[in-house]
Design an enzyme around this catalytic site. Structure first.
Site: not given
Ligand code: ATP
Ligand code: LTN
Length: 334
Positions: A115, A197, A200
């Site tokens: 970050k 992965k 968002k």
């Molecule tokens: P950012 O892009 O802001 O890092 P993110 O989409 O990766 O966000 P997080 O807020 O880090 O999401 O995660 C929220 C929850 O969703 C966590 O429990 C994480 O394990 C799950 N999660 C996020 N992305 C995935 C994915 N692609 N597949 C499965 N689980 C996910």
């Protein structure tokens, strides 16, 4: 323990729109846990300000995330769904735990390094102590289990270290939390770069299915999803794009990868992608309908916000008062 149940805590940041990855990887599983655990799910808005936010936008997204928790099936009578900023104990415990956390430990956190590189113009102290606030979230509720993705395991590890260090000095103040490893848990990948992965914060909107995407958008994104030249629907990790689509189809329909291979044996990728799109649309439709209904029911959402913050505050204060006493802060005079 609360009412004989183990305690579970998790949270999500209200930054960006939730994706199908967040739903299939987290929310959908959370819904099944309230019979076994006493669950706390926070909208972690204190964490959000480690990155600069537009105030109106943050407020809107936080409410939208809390509403989505409910639309996804979390019953607010059975799960404590609340804003982190409404329970001051998070900030108070976080300060205390800062004094029991070493710079060296925080320096090792890979999320901070990532970050800091991404927001080079705003490497604030909050970004650095982010894991301490996360430790406070978890320890405040005497949490036993924490469902998190792999990227958060390092933060859970430091939480355990901080708790053990504190307990070694003051006695058994905190429960030591374990990661909760769900049954499913396939990581959902980007539709455009299936080695990454689905996230968002991806800049390419075609890479992610957002929970609020309409059916045409969902179908179009799957049509454009990156595949390969093998022209066979096989559950083979080497075919990263197809492998991901099989995982998505499996999570949405309950069919096993073997059944899916059989179903699409001899068929083209076009047919398969359309079927995945339709399966996702049928999962999203009821969720979107519930979300729209809930958004119209302001009083209900407001009552959830108020009642659950009170409940969270009750448990948070129990731990916080114990901590303050152990440390040697003067007693309150009533
Ligand atoms: P950012 O892009 O802001 O890092 P993110 O989409 O990766 O966000 P997080 O807020 O880090 O999401 O995660 C929220 C929850 O969703 C966590 O429990 C994480 O394990 C799950 N999660 C996020 N992305 C995935 C994915 N692609 N597949 C499965 N689980 C996910
Ligand atoms: N850092 C987490 C969100 C989060 C969290 C928590 C998760 C904040 N506090 C406590 C579990 C427990 C994330 O970005 N996914």
């Amino acid at each position: 323990m609360i009412d004989g149940k183990k305690i579970l805590f998790s949270g999500m940041q209200a930054t960006g729109n939730l994706t199908l990855g967040n739903y299939l990887g987290a929310l959908k599983n959370w819904v099944t846990l309230c019979d076994e655990y006493e669950c706390f799910y926070s909208v972690v808005d204190l964490h959000s300000i480690t990155v600069r936010q537009d105030p109106a936008e943050l407020r809107k997204r936080a409410r939208s995330l809390l509403t989505l928790y409910i639309a996804a099936g979390l019953d607010p009578e059975k799960n404590c769904i609340y804003y982190q900023s409404h329970v001051s104990g998070h900030s108070e415990l976080s300060w205390i735990l800062n004094c029991y956390t070493y710079m060296g430990e925080l320096n090792r956190m890979t999320q901070f390094k990532d970050k800091a590189a991404k927001h080079a113009d705003n490497i604030n102290a909050g970004l650095f102590t982010y894991p301490v606030l996360m430790a406070a979230d978890i320890l405040l509720y005497q949490t036993d289990v924490v469902p998190v993705g792999k990227d958060q395991l390092q933060h859970l590890e430091i939480t355990r270290d901080i708790a053990q260090r504190f307990n070694a000095i003051y006695g058994d103040v905190f429960a030591i939390p374990e990661p909760y490893i769900g049954k499913t848990g396939a990581s959902i990948k980007s539709l455009q770069a299936p080695e990454k992965k689905m996230s968002k914060s991806d800049e390419n909107p075609n890479a992610s299915i957002y929970l609020m995407d309409d059916p045409d958008t969902v179908m179009r994104k799957f049509k454009r999803a990156v595949t390969d030249l093998e022209a066979q629907v096989r559950y083979n990790p080497e075919q990263a794009g197809i492998y991901n689509l099989i995982n998505i189809y499996s999570a949405c329909t309950g069919k096993t990868p073997e059944e899916i291979e059989r179903e699409f044996d001899g068929k083209g990728y076009g047919d398969f992608k359309a079927a995945v799109g339709e399966a996702v649309v049928s999962v999203l439709r009821p969720l979107q309908e519930r979300y729209t209904d809930l958004c119209q029911n302001k009083d209900y959402i407001n009552s959830v916000i108020k009642n659950n913050a009170e409940k969270a505050n009750y448990y948070a204060m129990k731990t916080l008062r114990k901590v303050q006493k152990k440390i040697g802060f003067p007693e309150r005079i009533r």
